[in-house]
Design a protein around this motif. Structure first.
Motif: not given
Length: 114
Positions: A86-87, A90, A94
């Motif tokens: 998930s990180q 993300s 970005n």
């Protein structure tokens, strides 16, 4: 026949009758004894089966507990991996937006040049 012959025959019949009754009594006593032996065997067998079932159940619960502990470790590892995914997702999103902005800026800069 004479009285002596009749008495002898009657006595023989009585003896046979008594012997037959004694045999029936012995057979019935033997059957009663057999039933007691069978009942005792059945009780011991039921007790042993119950004991074995309890041991199997305890073993089964021990295996469940061991498996649960192992699964808990794997689930924690999976949770950690999913959190890291998930990180990374993300961060990738970005980075993708930053690249899109950079591309847009370069396109505008390229269009404004003579």
């Amino acid at each position: 026949m004479t009285d002596t012959g009749e008495q002898h025959t009657s006595s023989s019949i009585d003896d046979i009758n008594r012997s037959a009754q004694e045999l029936v009594i012995k057979i019935n006593d033997s059957r009663t004894s057999d039933q007691k032996v069978f009942n005792s065997f059945q009780e011991k067998l039921l007790k042993k089966v119950t004991e074995m079932c309890q041991q199997m159940q305890e073993h089964m619960y021990n295996v469940y507990e061991e498996n649960s502990n192992v699964m808990q470790v794997y689930l924690q590892e999976l949770s950690d991996v999913l959190e890291r995914c998930s990180q990374l997702n993300s961060e990738l999103f970005n980075a993708s937006q930053a690249l899109e902005s950079l591309r847009g800026g370069l396109a505008m800069n390229h269009a404004s040049e003579p």
